[in-house]
Design a protein around this motif. Structure first.
Motif, PDB file in Angstrom:
ATOM      1  N   ASP A 188       0.843  -1.190   0.000  1.00 17.47           N
ATOM      2  CA  ASP A 188       0.000   0.000   0.000  1.00 17.47           C
ATOM      3  C   ASP A 188       0.881   1.243   0.000  1.00 17.47           C
ATOM      4  O   ASP A 188       0.776   2.120   0.860  1.00 17.47           O
ATOM      5  CB  ASP A 188      -0.974   0.009   1.176  1.00 17.47           C
ATOM      6  CG  ASP A 188      -2.258  -0.744   0.870  1.00 17.47           C
ATOM      7  OD1 ASP A 188      -2.330  -1.386  -0.203  1.00 17.47           O
ATOM      8  OD2 ASP A 188      -3.184  -0.690   1.688  1.00 17.47           O
ATOM      9  N   ILE A 189       1.714   1.290  -1.004  1.00 15.00           N
ATOM     10  CA  ILE A 189       2.666   2.389  -1.103  1.00 15.00           C
ATOM     11  C   ILE A 189       1.980   3.702  -1.447  1.00 15.00           C
ATOM     12  O   ILE A 189       2.388   4.772  -0.996  1.00 15.00           O
ATOM     13  CB  ILE A 189       3.772   2.054  -2.135  1.00 15.00           C
ATOM     14  CG1 ILE A 189       4.899   3.077  -2.059  1.00 15.00           C
ATOM     15  CG2 ILE A 189       3.218   1.968  -3.543  1.00 15.00           C
ATOM     16  CD1 ILE A 189       6.118   2.674  -2.856  1.00 15.00           C
ATOM     17  N   ALA A 190       0.900   3.637  -2.247  1.00 17.17           N
ATOM     18  CA  ALA A 190       0.290   4.882  -2.722  1.00 17.17           C
ATOM     19  C   ALA A 190      -1.139   4.663  -3.170  1.00 17.17           C
ATOM     20  O   ALA A 190      -1.568   3.544  -3.455  1.00 17.17           O
ATOM     21  CB  ALA A 190       1.107   5.460  -3.875  1.00 17.17           C
ATOM     22  N   ASP A 191      -1.880   5.764  -3.231  1.00 14.33           N
ATOM     23  CA  ASP A 191      -3.176   5.825  -3.895  1.00 14.33           C
ATOM     24  C   ASP A 191      -2.986   6.712  -5.108  1.00 14.33           C
ATOM     25  O   ASP A 191      -2.979   7.942  -4.999  1.00 14.33           O
ATOM     26  CB  ASP A 191      -4.248   6.392  -2.950  1.00 14.33           C
ATOM     27  CG  ASP A 191      -4.482   5.469  -1.767  1.00 14.33           C
ATOM     28  OD1 ASP A 191      -4.989   4.360  -2.001  1.00 14.33           O
ATOM     29  OD2 ASP A 191      -4.139   5.850  -0.636  1.00 14.33           O
ATOM     30  N   GLY A 192      -2.794   6.093  -6.240  1.00 16.53           N
ATOM     31  CA  GLY A 192      -2.459   6.810  -7.456  1.00 16.53           C
ATOM     32  C   GLY A 192      -1.365   6.079  -8.199  1.00 16.53           C
ATOM     33  O   GLY A 192      -0.769   5.122  -7.695  1.00 16.53           O
ATOM     34  N   THR A 193      -1.077   6.528  -9.383  1.00 19.77           N
ATOM     35  CA  THR A 193      -0.095   5.867 -10.230  1.00 19.77           C
ATOM     36  C   THR A 193       1.318   6.310  -9.865  1.00 19.77           C
ATOM     37  O   THR A 193       1.507   7.342  -9.205  1.00 19.77           O
ATOM     38  CB  THR A 193      -0.360   6.203 -11.702  1.00 19.77           C
ATOM     39  OG1 THR A 193      -0.105   7.614 -11.909  1.00 19.77           O
ATOM     40  CG2 THR A 193      -1.797   5.885 -12.092  1.00 19.77           C
ATOM     41  N   PRO A 194       2.328   5.568 -10.311  1.00 19.49           N
ATOM     42  CA  PRO A 194       3.707   5.997 -10.066  1.00 19.49           C
ATOM     43  C   PRO A 194       4.001   7.384 -10.620  1.00 19.49           C
ATOM     44  O   PRO A 194       4.775   8.142 -10.030  1.00 19.49           O
ATOM     45  CB  PRO A 194       4.534   4.922 -10.782  1.00 19.49           C
ATOM     46  CG  PRO A 194       3.666   3.710 -10.765  1.00 19.49           C
ATOM     47  CD  PRO A 194       2.269   4.225 -10.936  1.00 19.49           C
ATOM     48  N   THR A 195       3.389   7.728 -11.739  1.00 21.18           N
ATOM     49  CA  THR A 195       3.599   9.056 -12.306  1.00 21.18           C
ATOM     50  C   THR A 195       2.989  10.128 -11.411  1.00 21.18           C
ATOM     51  O   THR A 195       3.617  11.158 -11.127  1.00 21.18           O
ATOM     52  CB  THR A 195       2.984   9.147 -13.714  1.00 21.18           C
ATOM     53  OG1 THR A 195       3.612   8.176 -14.556  1.00 21.18           O
ATOM     54  CG2 THR A 195       3.167  10.534 -14.305  1.00 21.18           C
ATOM     55  N   GLN A 196       1.768   9.902 -10.939  1.00 16.13           N
ATOM     56  CA  GLN A 196       1.110  10.873 -10.063  1.00 16.13           C
ATOM     57  C   GLN A 196       1.867  11.078  -8.758  1.00 16.13           C
ATOM     58  O   GLN A 196       1.932  12.201  -8.242  1.00 16.13           O
ATOM     59  CB  GLN A 196      -0.305  10.400  -9.741  1.00 16.13           C
ATOM     60  CG  GLN A 196      -1.314  10.534 -10.862  1.00 16.13           C
ATOM     61  CD  GLN A 196      -2.659   9.971 -10.423  1.00 16.13           C
ATOM     62  OE1 GLN A 196      -2.768   8.806 -10.048  1.00 16.13           O
ATOM     63  NE2 GLN A 196      -3.678  10.801 -10.455  1.00 16.13           N
ATOM     64  N   ARG A 197       2.405  10.019  -8.211  1.00 12.70           N
ATOM     65  CA  ARG A 197       3.028  10.086  -6.884  1.00 12.70           C
ATOM     66  C   ARG A 197       4.549   9.996  -6.960  1.00 12.70           C
ATOM     67  O   ARG A 197       5.205   9.584  -6.004  1.00 12.70           O
ATOM     68  CB  ARG A 197       2.484   8.967  -5.992  1.00 12.70           C
ATOM     69  CG  ARG A 197       0.971   8.847  -5.976  1.00 12.70           C
ATOM     70  CD  ARG A 197       0.273  10.150  -5.610  1.00 12.70           C
ATOM     71  NE  ARG A 197      -1.170  10.023  -5.653  1.00 12.70           N
ATOM     72  CZ  ARG A 197      -2.017  11.025  -5.888  1.00 12.70           C
ATOM     73  NH1 ARG A 197      -1.542  12.244  -6.101  1.00 12.70           N
ATOM     74  NH2 ARG A 197      -3.313  10.817  -5.922  1.00 12.70           N
ATOM     75  N   ARG A 198       5.094  10.417  -8.078  1.00  8.33           N
ATOM     76  CA  ARG A 198       6.543  10.311  -8.285  1.00  8.33           C
ATOM     77  C   ARG A 198       7.328  11.116  -7.253  1.00  8.33           C
ATOM     78  O   ARG A 198       8.288  10.619  -6.660  1.00  8.33           O
ATOM     79  CB  ARG A 198       6.900  10.778  -9.697  1.00  8.33           C
ATOM     80  CG  ARG A 198       8.365  10.560 -10.055  1.00  8.33           C
ATOM     81  CD  ARG A 198       8.649  10.895 -11.510  1.00  8.33           C
ATOM     82  NE  ARG A 198      10.025  10.554 -11.862  1.00  8.33           N
ATOM     83  CZ  ARG A 198      10.421   9.358 -12.234  1.00  8.33           C
ATOM     84  NH1 ARG A 198       9.540   8.359 -12.300  1.00  8.33           N
ATOM     85  NH2 ARG A 198      11.682   9.116 -12.529  1.00  8.33           N
ATOM     86  N   ALA A 199       6.928  12.366  -7.013  1.00 11.64           N
ATOM     87  CA  ALA A 199       7.676  13.207  -6.078  1.00 11.64           C
ATOM     88  C   ALA A 199       7.581  12.673  -4.653  1.00 11.64           C
ATOM     89  O   ALA A 199       8.558  12.724  -3.893  1.00 11.64           O
ATOM     90  CB  ALA A 199       7.150  14.640  -6.141  1.00 11.64           C
ATOM     91  N   GLN A 200       6.415  12.146  -4.282  1.00 11.78           N
ATOM     92  CA  GLN A 200       6.252  11.648  -2.923  1.00 11.78           C
ATOM     93  C   GLN A 200       7.032  10.360  -2.687  1.00 11.78           C
ATOM     94  O   GLN A 200       7.514  10.112  -1.578  1.00 11.78           O
ATOM     95  CB  GLN A 200       4.763  11.418  -2.620  1.00 11.78           C
ATOM     96  CG  GLN A 200       3.940  12.701  -2.586  1.00 11.78           C
ATOM     97  CD  GLN A 200       2.498  12.439  -2.188  1.00 11.78           C
ATOM     98  OE1 GLN A 200       2.232  11.933  -1.101  1.00 11.78           O
ATOM     99  NE2 GLN A 200       1.564  12.783  -3.062  1.00 11.78           N
ATOM    100  N   SER A 201       7.147   9.528  -3.709  1.00 11.21           N
ATOM    101  CA  SER A 201       7.861   8.258  -3.544  1.00 11.21           C
ATOM    102  C   SER A 201       9.368   8.394  -3.736  1.00 11.21           C
ATOM    103  O   SER A 201      10.130   7.514  -3.317  1.00 11.21           O
ATOM    104  CB  SER A 201       7.315   7.211  -4.524  1.00 11.21           C
ATOM    105  OG  SER A 201       7.490   7.619  -5.872  1.00 11.21           O
ATOM    106  N   ALA A 202       9.822   9.490  -4.343  1.00 15.61           N
ATOM    107  CA  ALA A 202      11.243   9.647  -4.663  1.00 15.61           C
ATOM    108  C   ALA A 202      12.162   9.487  -3.449  1.00 15.61           C
ATOM    109  O   ALA A 202      13.237   8.872  -3.576  1.00 15.61           O
ATOM    110  CB  ALA A 202      11.477  10.997  -5.345  1.00 15.61           C
ATOM    111  N   PRO A 203      11.830  10.023  -2.262  1.00 14.87           N
ATOM    112  CA  PRO A 203      12.748   9.862  -1.126  1.00 14.87           C
ATOM    113  C   PRO A 203      13.021   8.422  -0.725  1.00 14.87           C
ATOM    114  O   PRO A 203      14.028   8.151  -0.047  1.00 14.87           O
ATOM    115  CB  PRO A 203      12.031  10.619   0.004  1.00 14.87           C
ATOM    116  CG  PRO A 203      11.210  11.658  -0.703  1.00 14.87           C
ATOM    117  CD  PRO A 203      10.737  10.953  -1.944  1.00 14.87           C
TER     118      PRO A 203
END
Length: 378
Positions: A188-203
């Motif tokens: 459950d890493i995100a609600d949204g696609t990798p493109t949408q949540r790219r900045a949030q997942s980058a760290p």
């Protein structure tokens, strides 16, 4: 469709009626403009909420609509809970003939104040960097060289409509201070696609581990490009355990790190995705201890049947907003913490690092978990 619409309307009415009754109608005798304004607000929420949810979490994924819908859902849940409790207190006071003519207003005011306080505190709890929860886990089959292995657990980060890129960076800093041997993200890493949540997942790419960083899909990935998230985590330097395993060594002893897709994967229709423990363990030495990452705690019967030493899960959020934990318990064997299953298997269930939907955590604190593996013991 009609049946689904009827169910949604019924649920919304059940959530909205107790706050309306306790705060506005149950003998409080507010001036008519106050009663009317409160009623209009509640009815407006009842009518608009389904449209906001569809706009925010449907194919369009409008983050602004999602933020409004999610926040209002959390608010109405807290109001519902404490209005029901307030109504019960009101009945007790009536039975005891306590409170007189001001009783209903006193109860309504108390419900409003408690709800507002819990929402403010719950929002702070949801948005802060989680505290570190430390726990020793004894695994009888663990080799002496692996004694003291530090496993950091993240789960349910749920990067979503609220931009938490800065929060994600601070979580990474908190993890790196722990000097982990293994870092686990249990889905459950995100609600949204990798493109949408790219900045949030980058760290996540900056998280350090001496031996391995491993990740499995959760149920939310299967509504937002599960394969894309596996690829994204690989690009960030993590090992996606898509029904596979890796072996790490320390002090001359080895530990199998295995992972399975979420239990909802097969019903998603995505080719090659399903929870496949046999596939995950294929080729692994059966004499070596196994740490299995499976998003949902209810996978533990399969883990226990296979003789897994430790399963790490998330999914439950510890209930996130009390008393939802009691409803979670209807679906999952454990809500949070360490539990034993069968002769060998331990299960650790994280309350989660982030939050889903409503930006509140009430009596269910988020966590970054540090599990220190200990050799020997029963």
């Amino acid at each position: 469709m009609r049946r689904r619409l009827a169910v949604v309307v019924l649920i919304l009415l059940v959530l909205g009626l107790p706050p309306w009754w306790t705060l506005l109608a149950a003998g409080v005798d507010w001036p008519f403009p106050v009663f009317l304004a409160g009623t209009v607000v509640l009815v407006g929420w009842l009518v608009s909420f389904p449209f906001l949810m569809v706009a925010g979490h449907g194919p369009r994924r409008n983050d602004r609509a999602a933020r409004i819908a999610d926040t209002s859902l959390g608010m109405i849940w807290v109001l519902f809970t404490w209005s029901v409790l307030g109504g019960l207190v009101d009945l007790v006071l009536i039975g005891l003939d306590v409170g007189g003519t001001d009783r209903a207003r006193t109860v309504a005011a108390a419900v409003a104040v408690v709800s507002a306080g819990l929402l403010a505190w719950g929002h702070h709890e949801a948005m802060r960097v989680p505290r570190v929860k430390r726990l020793d886990v004894r695994l009888p089959r663990l080799g002496g060289g692996l004694d003291g292995t530090r496993v950091v657990v993240l789960a349910d980060t749920h990067y979503g409509p609220i931009d938490r890129a800065d929060w994600s960076a601070r979580v990474t800093e908190a993890v790196n201070v722990l000097d982990a041997d293994v870092v686990v993200h249990a889905g459950d890493i995100a609600d949204g696609t990798p493109t949408q949540r790219r900045a949030q997942s980058a760290p996540l790419g900056a998280i350090r581990a001496k031996l391995a960083r491993v990740y499995v899909t959760g149920n939310h990935e299967y509504s937002s490009e599960a394969q894309g998230w596996l690829d994204r985590m690989a690009d960030l330097g993590w090992e996606p355990l898509h029904n596979r395993h890796v072996v790490v060594e320390r002090g001359g002893d080895a530990l199998v790190l295995a992972g399975v897709d979420d239990v909802t994967a097969e019903s998603s229709g995505l080719a090659g995705h399903r929870a496949n423990l046999l596939g995950a363990l294929a080729g692994a030495d059966p004499e070596r201890p196994v740490l299995l990452v499976a998003h949902q705690p209810k996978y533990v019967p399969q883990a226990a049947a296979a003789g897994i030493d430790l399963q790490i899960s998330g999914h439950t959020h510890g209930g996130q907003i009390w008393p939802f934990n009691f409803l979670v318990r209807l679906d999952q064997p454990v809500v949070h913490g360490l539990s034993h299953h069968g002769e060998r298997t331990r299960l650790y269930t994280s309350r989660g690092t982030g939050f889903w939907g409503p930006p509140f955590r009430v009596f269910a604190p988020s966590e970054i978990t540090l599990l220190t593996l200990r050799a020997g013991g029963a």
